[in-house]
Design a protein around this motif. Structure first.
Motif, PDB file in Angstrom:
ATOM      1  N   SER A  17       0.828  -1.201   0.000  1.00 41.38           N
ATOM      2  CA  SER A  17       0.000   0.000   0.000  1.00 41.38           C
ATOM      3  C   SER A  17       0.863   1.252   0.000  1.00 41.38           C
ATOM      4  O   SER A  17       1.985   1.244   0.516  1.00 41.38           O
ATOM      5  N   LEU A  18       0.318   2.301  -0.569  1.00 39.54           N
ATOM      6  CA  LEU A  18       0.933   3.624  -0.528  1.00 39.54           C
ATOM      7  C   LEU A  18      -0.171   4.667  -0.439  1.00 39.54           C
ATOM      8  O   LEU A  18      -1.274   4.465  -0.960  1.00 39.54           O
ATOM      9  N   ARG A  19       0.162   5.781   0.177  1.00 43.75           N
ATOM     10  CA  ARG A  19      -0.745   6.914   0.197  1.00 43.75           C
ATOM     11  C   ARG A  19      -0.048   8.098  -0.456  1.00 43.75           C
ATOM     12  O   ARG A  19       0.955   8.601   0.060  1.00 43.75           O
ATOM     13  N   LEU A  20      -0.573   8.521  -1.575  1.00 43.34           N
ATOM     14  CA  LEU A  20      -0.018   9.662  -2.286  1.00 43.34           C
ATOM     15  C   LEU A  20      -0.715  10.935  -1.838  1.00 43.34           C
ATOM     16  O   LEU A  20      -1.910  10.934  -1.525  1.00 43.34           O
ATOM     17  N   SER A  21       0.031  12.021  -1.815  1.00 42.27           N
ATOM     18  CA  SER A  21      -0.503  13.332  -1.471  1.00 42.27           C
ATOM     19  C   SER A  21      -0.185  14.314  -2.587  1.00 42.27           C
ATOM     20  O   SER A  21       0.840  14.173  -3.270  1.00 42.27           O
ATOM     21  N   CYS A  22      -1.026  15.308  -2.714  1.00 44.12           N
ATOM     22  CA  CYS A  22      -0.783  16.380  -3.689  1.00 44.12           C
ATOM     23  C   CYS A  22      -1.160  17.695  -3.030  1.00 44.12           C
ATOM     24  O   CYS A  22      -2.341  17.926  -2.728  1.00 44.12           O
ATOM     25  N   ALA A  23      -0.169  18.523  -2.799  1.00 44.61           N
ATOM     26  CA  ALA A  23      -0.391  19.840  -2.216  1.00 44.61           C
ATOM     27  C   ALA A  23      -0.557  20.853  -3.341  1.00 44.61           C
ATOM     28  O   ALA A  23       0.326  20.984  -4.194  1.00 44.61           O
ATOM     29  N   ALA A  24      -1.671  21.550  -3.325  1.00 45.50           N
ATOM     30  CA  ALA A  24      -1.988  22.495  -4.398  1.00 45.50           C
ATOM     31  C   ALA A  24      -1.931  23.924  -3.877  1.00 45.50           C
ATOM     32  O   ALA A  24      -2.259  24.194  -2.711  1.00 45.50           O
ATOM     33  N   SER A  25      -1.519  24.831  -4.740  1.00 40.38           N
ATOM     34  CA  SER A  25      -1.500  26.244  -4.394  1.00 40.38           C
ATOM     35  C   SER A  25      -1.636  27.071  -5.666  1.00 40.38           C
ATOM     36  O   SER A  25      -1.449  26.568  -6.776  1.00 40.38           O
ATOM     37  N   GLY A  26      -1.981  28.346  -5.478  1.00 38.42           N
ATOM     38  CA  GLY A  26      -2.085  29.250  -6.613  1.00 38.42           C
ATOM     39  C   GLY A  26      -3.470  29.337  -7.231  1.00 38.42           C
ATOM     40  O   GLY A  26      -3.649  30.055  -8.222  1.00 38.42           O
ATOM     41  N   PHE A  27      -4.419  28.602  -6.694  1.00 41.58           N
ATOM     42  CA  PHE A  27      -5.802  28.693  -7.159  1.00 41.58           C
ATOM     43  C   PHE A  27      -6.714  28.355  -5.982  1.00 41.58           C
ATOM     44  O   PHE A  27      -6.262  27.839  -4.952  1.00 41.58           O
ATOM     45  N   THR A  28      -7.984  28.656  -6.121  1.00 42.19           N
ATOM     46  CA  THR A  28      -8.933  28.411  -5.035  1.00 42.19           C
ATOM     47  C   THR A  28      -9.298  26.930  -5.046  1.00 42.19           C
ATOM     48  O   THR A  28     -10.246  26.496  -5.698  1.00 42.19           O
ATOM     49  N   PHE A  29      -8.534  26.171  -4.310  1.00 44.54           N
ATOM     50  CA  PHE A  29      -8.586  24.708  -4.343  1.00 44.54           C
ATOM     51  C   PHE A  29     -10.005  24.178  -4.134  1.00 44.54           C
ATOM     52  O   PHE A  29     -10.449  23.275  -4.838  1.00 44.54           O
ATOM     53  N   SER A  30     -10.708  24.730  -3.176  1.00 45.85           N
ATOM     54  CA  SER A  30     -12.011  24.182  -2.794  1.00 45.85           C
ATOM     55  C   SER A  30     -13.065  24.312  -3.882  1.00 45.85           C
ATOM     56  O   SER A  30     -14.130  23.693  -3.792  1.00 45.85           O
TER      57      SER A  30
END
Length: 123
Positions: A17-30
């Protein structure tokens, strides 16, 4: 400036198993639906999983259905991909992106791609 920073990849044995993450910035993520893609060696980038702005609706490619879970945390502008029972064909670079629906409901990436995170599934 939009940034998508993927992390969490690595080398695992089949069944792992693995858990990938993606941190986003520069736009209104929600306000953007988000998605995960993967690109295996010698193949085109393919859509893996996607979810709505609030995470209430999720969808998966047949190749990962039942083994992956996509989720998001709008407090932290982060989208996740939990991958279980990984198979050797899961070996690929994994990328996240915001998306929009194009013609005939196709999922189209919104931004330029980040650097991705590499997953290797091998015994």
């Amino acid at each position: 400036q939009v940034q998508l920073v993927e992390s969490g990849g690595g080398a695992v044995q089949p069944g792992g198993s693995l858990r990938l993450s993606c941190a986003a910035s520069g736009f209104t993520f929600s306000t953007y639906p988000m998605s995960w893609y993967r690109q295996a060696p010698g193949k085109e980038r393919a859509l893996v999983a996607w979810l709505t702005t609030d995470g209430g609706s999720t969808n998966y490619a047949d190749s990962v259905k039942g083994r992956c879970t996509i989720s998001r945390d709008n407090r932290w502008n982060t989208v996740y991909l939990q991958m279980n029972n990984l198979l050797p064909e899961g070996t690929a670079w994994y990328y996240c992106n915001a998306h929009y629906q194009g013609a005939a409901g196709t999922i189209c990436p919104e931004w330029d791609w980040g650097q991705g995170t590499q997953v290797t599934v091998s015994s």
